[in-house]
Design a protein around this motif. Sequence first.
Motif, PDB file in Angstrom:
ATOM      1  N   ILE A 149       6.714   2.391  -5.572  1.00 21.00           N
ATOM      2  CA  ILE A 149       7.130   2.707  -4.061  1.00 21.00           C
ATOM      3  C   ILE A 149       5.755   1.672  -3.459  1.00 21.00           C
ATOM      4  CG2 ILE A 149       6.679   4.360  -2.206  1.00 21.00           C
ATOM      5  CD1 ILE A 149       8.021   6.264  -4.001  1.00 21.00           C
ATOM      6  N   ILE A 150       4.426   1.825  -4.100  1.00 20.32           N
ATOM      7  CA  ILE A 150       3.426   1.281  -3.699  1.00 20.32           C
ATOM      8  C   ILE A 150       3.630  -0.252  -3.530  1.00 20.32           C
ATOM      9  CG2 ILE A 150       1.038   0.564  -4.108  1.00 20.32           C
ATOM     10  CD1 ILE A 150       0.757   3.719  -5.371  1.00 20.32           C
ATOM     11  N   ALA A 151       4.100  -0.925  -4.637  1.00 17.36           N
ATOM     12  CA  ALA A 151       4.156  -2.363  -4.735  1.00 17.36           C
ATOM     13  C   ALA A 151       5.165  -2.785  -3.787  1.00 17.36           C
ATOM     14  CB  ALA A 151       4.911  -2.485  -6.100  1.00 17.36           C
ATOM     15  N   ALA A 152       6.356  -2.001  -3.256  1.00 15.33           N
ATOM     16  CA  ALA A 152       7.141  -2.548  -2.097  1.00 15.33           C
ATOM     17  C   ALA A 152       6.390  -2.388  -0.659  1.00 15.33           C
ATOM     18  CB  ALA A 152       8.362  -1.458  -2.005  1.00 15.33           C
ATOM     19  N   VAL A 153       5.543  -1.506  -0.877  1.00 20.77           N
ATOM     20  CA  VAL A 153       4.852  -1.180   0.728  1.00 20.77           C
ATOM     21  C   VAL A 153       3.682  -2.314   0.761  1.00 20.77           C
ATOM     22  CG1 VAL A 153       3.322   0.024   1.843  1.00 20.77           C
ATOM     23  CG2 VAL A 153       5.317   1.054   0.958  1.00 20.77           C
ATOM     24  N   CYS A 154       3.116  -2.737  -0.471  1.00 20.51           N
ATOM     25  CA  CYS A 154       2.115  -3.782  -0.396  1.00 20.51           C
ATOM     26  C   CYS A 154       2.977  -5.012  -0.038  1.00 20.51           C
ATOM     27  CB  CYS A 154       1.358  -3.836  -1.869  1.00 20.51           C
ATOM     28  SG  CYS A 154       0.186  -2.766  -2.022  1.00 20.51           S
ATOM     29  N   ALA A 155       4.021  -5.469  -0.750  1.00 19.86           N
ATOM     30  CA  ALA A 155       4.882  -6.729  -0.352  1.00 19.86           C
ATOM     31  C   ALA A 155       5.069  -6.772   1.046  1.00 19.86           C
ATOM     32  CB  ALA A 155       6.020  -6.726  -1.268  1.00 19.86           C
TER      33      ALA A 155
END
Length: 447
Positions: free
Chosen positions: A201-207
Amino acid sequence: MKRLGGRWIDEWDPENAEAWESGGKRVANRNLWFSIFPQHLGFSIWTLWSVMVLFMGPQYGLSAADKFLLVSTPTLVGALIRIPYTFAPAKFGGRNWTVVSAALLLIPAVLAAIVIHPGTSLGTFVVVAALGGIGGGNFASSMANINAFYPDRSKGWALGLNAGGGNLGVAMVQLVGLLVITLAGANSPRILLYVYIPLLIIAAVCALLFMDNLTTMSRDTKAMREVVKDPQSWVMSLLYTGTFGSFIGYSFAFGLVLQNQFARTPLQAASLTFLGPLVGSLARPVGGWLSDRVGGAKLTFWTFLALTVGTGLTIVASSLRSLPLFVVGFIALFVFSGVGNGSTYKMIPAIFRAKAQSAIDAGAEPAPALLRARRLSGALIGLAGAVGALGGLFINLAFRESFMSAKSGIPAFVAFLIFYGVCFVVTWAVYLRKPAVVTEPEPALAG
């Protein structure tokens, strides 16, 4: 074409040194770093079942062949899905697709947490493992996207860093698995998944927040048609099968080989399996960096020679039943496959850059010729990545057959030894023999 999402960059020419130093480099580096994180997690989910099988004791009722099937299935899916993933950044935008592809990884992670318990059928495990294969696609889309951001003189290092950071996901999921087995025991596989679900979830938000889309990528999604007609594409796919196929195949198989050939317990196997992917991942950017300086073809040539030596060492160690010698030989295979991953990916843009330079020398306009070279490089990165990943499938199937028929991995290693010899000869014949079919750019162009 209608644009999807925001953060589009309309003009992008990384070969323009002034524009690059005045801000382009900063933009490219930002996209690189936020691309590595979701790709890293993609590799972790792709190779998740190489760890999950270590938790699957006798109560699961699975044979060694069943477990090799479980680790082979996501390899196949990951290889096949790399082709459409290669073109997704051009179709939807690199940033947009990174968000979507990171979010999709939640599906196999959540399903694995649901089904991982004794009594689940082998068929159910195979289906969930197959869904984990989508993590293999993240590599293709990420590499195609980052390839478009960087000038040729920096591609070896940038692509090596991007790929190496992604490859580290294999070692990381195995390290986390080791921690879980050590601290909570081999009956707590869900803890591993509870670690990764929030990270996705964090990776998707950062992208979503920090990456960009390139308009120049969206102008041509037909490059694959040209690439598949070029003989160089298939030569490079063969070589990448020998390097990346080895890395991903051995990553899936290492723990099972230790358990079946040397009777290691899950904890004992897990304490060693992460070492190979770790050193192989760290070696990849080194291979890209060295290729920027000495040339990708030369480094690839010596890499395959080293792989033949390392394979010979594992055969000797297996015959002697020497675990320390076997681990040394197997770790060497990871190191040199990692170096070769970096060197072969350096060769791809170099080949098309050389062809573009030939066209420019013959009177073609420089800008369109170089842009076409970047597009074809991105397409071949996807094609070679897909074919190369199939090498991982072949490695696991070879081990499966080897242990079923000979109760040993030696026949499989002999087959790998022969294949590395073929790649060694092909590299010399196509790229180093005088006159070479296609030469790499001069050092000034290659960086």
